[in-house]
Write a protein that holds these residues in place. Structure first.
Motif, PDB file in Angstrom:
ATOM      1  N   GLU A   1      44.007  35.203  25.919  1.00  0.00           N
ATOM      2  CA  GLU A   1      43.070  34.740  26.940  1.00  0.00           C
ATOM      3  C   GLU A   1      42.442  33.404  26.542  1.00  0.00           C
ATOM      4  OE1 GLU A   1      41.996  36.069  29.841  1.00  0.00           O
ATOM      5  OE2 GLU A   1      43.030  37.999  29.860  1.00  0.00           O
TER       6      GLU A   1
ATOM      7  N   GLU B   1      42.147  23.769  29.947  1.00  0.00           N
ATOM      8  CA  GLU B   1      41.118  22.732  29.861  1.00  0.00           C
ATOM      9  C   GLU B   1      41.642  21.477  29.168  1.00  0.00           C
ATOM     10  OE1 GLU B   1      38.140  22.710  31.353  1.00  0.00           O
ATOM     11  OE2 GLU B   1      38.912  24.573  32.255  1.00  0.00           O
TER      12      GLU B   1
ATOM     13  N   ASN C   1      43.165  29.683  28.279  1.00  0.00           N
ATOM     14  CA  ASN C   1      42.023  28.967  28.881  1.00  0.00           C
ATOM     15  C   ASN C   1      41.795  27.611  28.199  1.00  0.00           C
ATOM     16  OD1 ASN C   1      41.539  31.009  30.728  1.00  0.00           O
ATOM     17  ND2 ASN C   1      40.090  32.072  29.388  1.00  0.00           N
TER      18      ASN C   1
ATOM     19  N   GLN D   1      48.311  27.012  35.003  1.00  0.00           N
ATOM     20  CA  GLN D   1      47.239  27.549  35.838  1.00  0.00           C
ATOM     21  C   GLN D   1      47.701  28.692  36.746  1.00  0.00           C
ATOM     22  OE1 GLN D   1      44.953  24.606  37.965  1.00  0.00           O
ATOM     23  NE2 GLN D   1      44.826  23.215  36.206  1.00  0.00           N
TER      24      GLN D   1
ATOM     25  N   LYS E   1      49.759  33.538  32.497  1.00  0.00           N
ATOM     26  CA  LYS E   1      48.978  34.390  31.598  1.00  0.00           C
ATOM     27  C   LYS E   1      49.652  35.750  31.408  1.00  0.00           C
ATOM     28  CE  LYS E   1      44.541  34.061  31.608  1.00  0.00           C
ATOM     29  NZ  LYS E   1      43.079  34.125  31.956  1.00  0.00           N
TER      30      LYS E   1
END
Length: 542
Positions: free
Chosen positions: A508, A516, A512, A286, A291
């Motif tokens: 991306e 999750e 993501n 996170q 990223k």
């Protein structure tokens, strides 16, 4: 003891025999004790006392010999085989060396043989966890916080040594007590590992084959590559110069962590920032840098800077580097100052310290440890061996360097390779996993490490920019979150690895989806339990 025989008249013999029988029936223990304490040896005496001693010795000689033999048999150690596991590749002379170690230990009263096994580092963590879960029996293994140690300890795979360590390894125990390092290897009050005793810092350096960059006309100024952007430009120049060669299997994630002063807790992909006084645990996936690193990895993968097989390559990366199969690698202060052991003497090392002004935590005492399997039947012998290693230079030399003249030569106090041998062709020296058994008091200069090398390593670790972790020694118990961390670990292997190595189509989306996925695996429960233990640990230090 040589016995003295005295000729006795027949009558005296009969009288003395009757006297002895009566004494035996009467249980005259006081008289026997007096005679035994006399210690009248080395003379021939015809007095009744001397005769009585002689007859006593003759009469009870067979019985005493049998009792002594029985006593010695019960006290003598039966030979046992100790099964050890280390990381890396097994060297050619390993079995011969450890056979010699066994012979030497027997002269010191430790009756053991050794079954020495190696697991390639790429497989080490998974294989150790599987072996432990299967209930396999072995005696001691190498481990570290960068391998399987924390998970093995959390699962109860290692034996508690609180009582055994001071009993069978008192010298080693005292050293740990003096250094205060056992706390780092203590889980729920149980000592489950034996840490190394070195001091160092592994902040990242960029390292490359300077002979190749010189040949290609790529000549960065000394220490000019400081950022991930600097490195990206440099690596693309290197790939352009050598388009058909494999370049590297080092991902950029660790460099981004260093840039942002992130501390990896070694706890299922979680950590905290050094600038956070509250030490709030967070999942790495996170974080913004995760990223960024994933995007850079994708770029490197697509451009051929990251080897296409880097994610699945199990070969020892250090061996690939030494053998010229990689042109670039992440490195650290140790290996930009030590002799890298290149297979070809024409190879030259170039390096640059990345983000030199950023804080970075020193290595923990758990960086390299040895531990005893909970199913070991010979923990006492293992500890006796480790205690002798703490006090015996000859034993230490054999364990670390091998057989003088065959696996190493000793010259002016330094251990060197025999003629015609070097790091890549060594038959024993520099074997993998030896680090947990390093003893500063016995370490010799060798081809990799010159005189006072580890003194300088400790000096580097003591620089203001290199700091101790505020939670060094913390061990997070997983008893209440076993199912959640098992799911998290599975997702790390399945989803994180391709992201980290750039082997995804859409970064991306992949990141993501992974975030999750981990949220649904009970992330909140893991973080809550871990934070509770972190807070309690910090409170206990105030």
């Amino acid at each position: 003891m040589k016995k003295t025989r005295t000729r006795l008249p027949l009558l005296l013999t009969v009288i003395l025999t009757l006297t002895l029988l009566l004494a035996a029936c009467g249980g005259n223990s006081g008289n026997n004790a007096s005679n035994n304490a006399g210690g009248n040896s080395g003379t021939t005496d015809n007095s009744s006392t001397a005769t009585n001693d002689s007859t006593n010795a003759t009469t009870t000689d067979t019985t005493n010999s049998s009792n002594a033999a029985a006593d010695n048999s019960s006290k003598a150690q039966e030979e046992v085989t100790l099964k050890f596991y280390f990381g890396g590749d097994k060297k050619a002379a390993t079995d011969e060396v450890w056979s010699a170690i066994s012979d030497y230990l027997k002269t010191k009263g430790l009756n053991v043989k050794f079954d020495i096994n190696f697991i390639p580092f790429g497989d080490f963590k998974d294989k150790m966890l599987v072996m432990a879960a299967s209930g396999d029996k072995w005696d001691m293994n190498f481990d570290g916080d960068w391998l399987s140690y924390k998970q093995m300890a959390a699962k109860g795979s290692y034996m508690a040594l609180n009582d055994l360590l001071p009993k069978y390894a008192p010298t080693l125990y005292k050293k740990y007590e003096d250094q205060g390092t056992l706390a780092a290897a203590t889980v729920d009050g149980k000592i489950v590992g034996l840490p190394w005793t070195m001091s160092m810092n592994q902040r990242k350096y960029a390292a490359w084959r300077q002979d190749l960059t010189d040949k290609a006309g790529i000549t960065p100024a000394p220490d000019s590559i400081k950022t991930i952007e600097d490195l990206d430009v440099f690596l693309h120049k290197l790939k352009e110069a050598y388009p058909k060669d494999k370049l590297s299997r080092s991902t950029p994630l660790g460099i981004y962590m260093q840039r942002d002063e992130w501390v990896d807790l070694g706890f299922h992909g979680m950590g905290f920032y050094l600038n956070d006084p509250a030490v709030k645990i967070q999942p790495v996936e996170q974080q913004p840098f995760y990223k960024e690193a994933a995007l850079m990895s994708k770029k490197w993968y697509d451009d051929g800077i990251l080897n296409r097989d880097a994610m699945i390559d199990k070969e020892d990366g250090a061996a690939q580097w030494r053998n010229g199969k990689m042109f670039y690698t992440d490195s650290d202060h140790e290996w930009v100052n030590a002799d890298p052991g290149f297979a070809d003497p024409s190879y030259k090392l170039g390096s640059s310290l990345l983000y030199p002004d950023k804080k970075y935590v020193n290595r923990t005492a758990l960086a390299n440890v040895v531990a005893i399997n909970r199913n070991s039947e010979h923990a006492d012998r293992v500890l006796q061996f480790l205690d002798m290693l703490e006090t015996d230079q000859q034993l230490y030399d054999m364990v670390q360097y091998g057989i003088e003249g065959k696996t190493y030569v000793l010259k002016d106090g330094a251990a060197n390779y025999p003629d015609g041998m070097q790091t890549t062709t060594s038959n024993y020296m520099e074997w993998g996993g030896q680090w947990a058994l390093w003893k500063p008091q016995f370490m010799r200069p060798n081809p990799a490490y010159g005189k006072d090398f580890w003194v300088h390593e400790a000096e580097f670790a003591a620089l203001p920019v290199n700091v101790n972790s505020p939670v060094d020694g913390l061990f997070i118990s997983e008893d209440n979150i076993k199912n959640e961390v098992a799911k998290r670990d599975q997702a790390v292997e399945e989803f994180n690895k391709p992201i980290e190595f750039g082997n995804v189509k859409d970064v991306e989306k992949a990141v993501n989806d992974y975030i999750e996925k981990q949220k649904n695996n009970g992330l909140d429960k893991i973080m809550s339990e871990a934070q509770k233990q972190i807070d309690a640990y910090l409170a206990s230090k105030k």
